[in-house]
Scaffold this motif. Structure first.
Motif, PDB file in Angstrom:
ATOM      1  N   ARG A 156      40.396  25.371  32.788  1.00 11.03           N
ATOM      2  CA  ARG A 156      41.673  25.489  32.077  1.00 11.03           C
ATOM      3  C   ARG A 156      41.668  26.671  31.109  1.00 11.03           C
ATOM      4  O   ARG A 156      42.716  27.205  30.774  1.00 11.03           O
ATOM      5  N   ARG A 157      40.463  27.032  30.640  1.00  9.80           N
ATOM      6  CA  ARG A 157      40.348  28.137  29.688  1.00  9.80           C
ATOM      7  C   ARG A 157      39.162  29.026  30.054  1.00  9.80           C
ATOM      8  O   ARG A 157      38.165  28.558  30.619  1.00  9.80           O
ATOM      9  N   VAL A 158      39.286  30.306  29.702  1.00 11.39           N
ATOM     10  CA  VAL A 158      38.277  31.312  30.038  1.00 11.39           C
ATOM     11  C   VAL A 158      38.009  32.151  28.794  1.00 11.39           C
ATOM     12  O   VAL A 158      38.949  32.665  28.180  1.00 11.39           O
ATOM     13  N   ALA A 159      36.727  32.291  28.429  1.00 14.76           N
ATOM     14  CA  ALA A 159      36.357  33.119  27.278  1.00 14.76           C
ATOM     15  C   ALA A 159      35.518  34.289  27.772  1.00 14.76           C
ATOM     16  O   ALA A 159      34.435  34.083  28.335  1.00 14.76           O
ATOM     17  N   ALA A 160      36.010  35.498  27.560  1.00 20.01           N
ATOM     18  CA  ALA A 160      35.329  36.697  28.052  1.00 20.01           C
ATOM     19  C   ALA A 160      34.987  37.597  26.868  1.00 20.01           C
ATOM     20  O   ALA A 160      35.890  38.122  26.206  1.00 20.01           O
ATOM     21  N   PHE A 161      33.701  37.775  26.624  1.00 24.46           N
ATOM     22  CA  PHE A 161      33.228  38.590  25.520  1.00 24.46           C
ATOM     23  C   PHE A 161      32.772  39.944  26.055  1.00 24.46           C
ATOM     24  O   PHE A 161      31.788  40.032  26.786  1.00 24.46           O
ATOM     25  N   SER A 162      33.520  40.992  25.740  1.00 24.68           N
ATOM     26  CA  SER A 162      33.232  42.364  26.166  1.00 24.68           C
ATOM     27  C   SER A 162      33.187  42.514  27.687  1.00 24.68           C
ATOM     28  O   SER A 162      32.199  42.962  28.268  1.00 24.68           O
ATOM     29  N   PRO A 163      34.274  42.149  28.381  1.00 22.49           N
ATOM     30  CA  PRO A 163      34.295  42.270  29.842  1.00 22.49           C
ATOM     31  C   PRO A 163      34.531  43.703  30.297  1.00 22.49           C
ATOM     32  O   PRO A 163      35.028  44.541  29.536  1.00 22.49           O
ATOM     33  N   GLY A 164      34.193  43.953  31.570  1.00 19.97           N
ATOM     34  CA  GLY A 164      34.447  45.266  32.147  1.00 19.97           C
ATOM     35  C   GLY A 164      35.613  45.274  33.108  1.00 19.97           C
ATOM     36  O   GLY A 164      36.357  46.255  33.187  1.00 19.97           O
ATOM     37  N   PHE A 165      35.807  44.173  33.851  1.00 21.75           N
ATOM     38  CA  PHE A 165      36.841  44.147  34.881  1.00 21.75           C
ATOM     39  C   PHE A 165      37.085  42.705  35.295  1.00 21.75           C
ATOM     40  O   PHE A 165      36.380  41.781  34.878  1.00 21.75           O
ATOM     41  N   ALA A 166      38.059  42.506  36.163  1.00 19.52           N
ATOM     42  CA  ALA A 166      38.282  41.235  36.844  1.00 19.52           C
ATOM     43  C   ALA A 166      38.527  41.548  38.309  1.00 19.52           C
ATOM     44  O   ALA A 166      39.267  42.480  38.638  1.00 19.52           O
ATOM     45  N   ALA A 167      37.892  40.762  39.200  1.00 21.32           N
ATOM     46  CA  ALA A 167      38.022  41.006  40.643  1.00 21.32           C
ATOM     47  C   ALA A 167      38.284  39.692  41.368  1.00 21.32           C
ATOM     48  O   ALA A 167      37.470  39.254  42.178  1.00 21.32           O
ATOM     49  N   PRO A 168      39.421  39.051  41.092  1.00 14.29           N
ATOM     50  CA  PRO A 168      39.696  37.781  41.761  1.00 14.29           C
ATOM     51  C   PRO A 168      40.088  37.979  43.218  1.00 14.29           C
ATOM     52  O   PRO A 168      40.741  38.962  43.574  1.00 14.29           O
ATOM     53  N   SER A 169      39.700  37.024  44.063  1.00 13.01           N
ATOM     54  CA  SER A 169      40.127  37.049  45.465  1.00 13.01           C
ATOM     55  C   SER A 169      41.521  36.446  45.605  1.00 13.01           C
ATOM     56  O   SER A 169      42.128  36.507  46.673  1.00 13.01           O
ATOM     57  N   GLY A 170      42.017  35.868  44.541  1.00 12.53           N
ATOM     58  CA  GLY A 170      43.334  35.242  44.490  1.00 12.53           C
ATOM     59  C   GLY A 170      43.439  34.538  43.152  1.00 12.53           C
ATOM     60  O   GLY A 170      42.504  34.596  42.344  1.00 12.53           O
ATOM     61  N   THR A 171      44.555  33.906  42.879  1.00 12.55           N
ATOM     62  CA  THR A 171      44.712  33.181  41.621  1.00 12.55           C
ATOM     63  C   THR A 171      45.124  31.745  41.903  1.00 12.55           C
ATOM     64  O   THR A 171      45.769  31.451  42.900  1.00 12.55           O
ATOM     65  N   ARG A 196      42.771  47.762  29.029  1.00 15.06           N
ATOM     66  CA  ARG A 196      43.487  47.790  30.314  1.00 15.06           C
ATOM     67  C   ARG A 196      43.659  46.379  30.877  1.00 15.06           C
ATOM     68  O   ARG A 196      44.712  46.045  31.416  1.00 15.06           O
ATOM     69  N   LEU A 197      42.602  45.564  30.747  1.00  9.52           N
ATOM     70  CA  LEU A 197      42.640  44.218  31.309  1.00  9.52           C
ATOM     71  C   LEU A 197      43.683  43.324  30.644  1.00  9.52           C
ATOM     72  O   LEU A 197      44.452  42.636  31.317  1.00  9.52           O
ATOM     73  N   VAL A 198      43.685  43.325  29.324  1.00  8.81           N
ATOM     74  CA  VAL A 198      44.548  42.388  28.584  1.00  8.81           C
ATOM     75  C   VAL A 198      46.033  42.609  28.897  1.00  8.81           C
ATOM     76  O   VAL A 198      46.743  41.641  29.215  1.00  8.81           O
ATOM     77  N   PRO A 199      46.541  43.848  28.853  1.00  7.59           N
ATOM     78  CA  PRO A 199      47.961  44.022  29.199  1.00  7.59           C
ATOM     79  C   PRO A 199      48.293  43.587  30.620  1.00  7.59           C
ATOM     80  O   PRO A 199      49.390  43.073  30.879  1.00  7.59           O
ATOM     81  N   ARG A 200      47.358  43.768  31.548  1.00  6.87           N
ATOM     82  CA  ARG A 200      47.608  43.354  32.934  1.00  6.87           C
ATOM     83  C   ARG A 200      47.697  41.829  33.040  1.00  6.87           C
ATOM     84  O   ARG A 200      48.558  41.302  33.756  1.00  6.87           O
TER      85      ARG A 200
END
Length: 236
Positions: A156-171, A196-200
């Motif tokens: 239900r929740r995701v915590a990302a500390f200093s991420p580089g990217f996201a590469a989901p195969s779907g949502t 870049r990630l957050v606005p997307r």
């Protein structure tokens, strides 16, 4: 778990986790501890049980993913004191390689390892199905974002500390996100990564709590504490 043994169209090959919390049954008392999590002869990582855990009261769970070249013990070490105070169980899987599978060529072996580890945790511990989250630091943060987007029905929740990217195969479903990043990060520079990630994510309709801080590639204690409070906040 060899990559060639996992078909790309299988759940693991698509980054999908199938383990789910069960009903509260007769589970043994477990003293506060950090335990090695093994299934058969295979070691999958570590689990940290907080002092407040009781088998008759389902607890929140955070799957915490280490950074590149890191270990499960490092992942647990920096967050355990805050998690213990909050009554949060930590599961820190160990990647099969030096970092997580999607970064090395595609989903598969690490997804299967995490799924097997989750199944064992759900068997042994009473877990609140509405408070299962995933998080991580650095490469682990990128992997947490990716798995969180794919498995929103579980996380239900995701915590990302200093991420580089996201590469989901779907949502899947609509998880909420906590993202932090240091303005002086030279490992994963903030302009190329979180800014870049957050606005997307926000443009896609996801709820994101974003924190920038004056520092480098790290997680300040106050950020860790705020993130755990956010993970356990039941308000929308």
């Amino acid at each position: 778990m060899s990559r060639r043994n996992i078909h790309r169209d299988s759940p693991a090959g698509r980054g999908r986790l199938t383990a789910r919390p069960g009903t509260v049954g007769d589970r043994p008392e477990t003293p506060p501890s950090i335990q090695t999590l093994s299934v058969g002869t295979e070691r999958f990582g570590l689990i940290s049980v907080p002092p407040r855990y009781r088998p008759d009261r389902p607890a929140p769970l955070l799957v915490l993913l280490h950074g590149a070249g890191g270990e499960a013990g490092q992942a647990i070490g920096w967050l355990q004191p805050v998690a213990d105070e909050a009554g949060l169980i930590l599961l820190a899987p160990q990647s099969e390689g030096p970092t997580w599978d999607v970064i090395l060529g595609g989903y598969g072996p690490d997804v299967k390892r995490i799924d097997d580890a989750l199944a064992e945790v759900f068997r042994r511990f009473a877990i609140d199905p509405d408070r299962v989250a995933v998080g991580g630091f650095s490469d682990g943060a990128s992997y947490a974002l990716s798995l969180g987007l794919i498995n929103g029905g579980l996380f239900r929740r995701v915590a990302a500390f200093s991420p580089g990217f996201a590469a989901p195969s779907g949502t899947d479903d609509h998880p909420a996100f906590y993202i932090s990043h240091g303005t002086g990060d030279t490992v994963l520079p903030i302009d190329a990564c979180s800014r870049r990630l957050v606005p997307r994510l926000q443009a896609a309709g996801f709820d994101v709590l974003y924190r920038e801080f004056d520092g480098g590639h790290t997680v300040p204690p106050y950020v860790a504490r705020e993130a755990v409070g956010w993970l356990l906040d039941d308000t929308p």
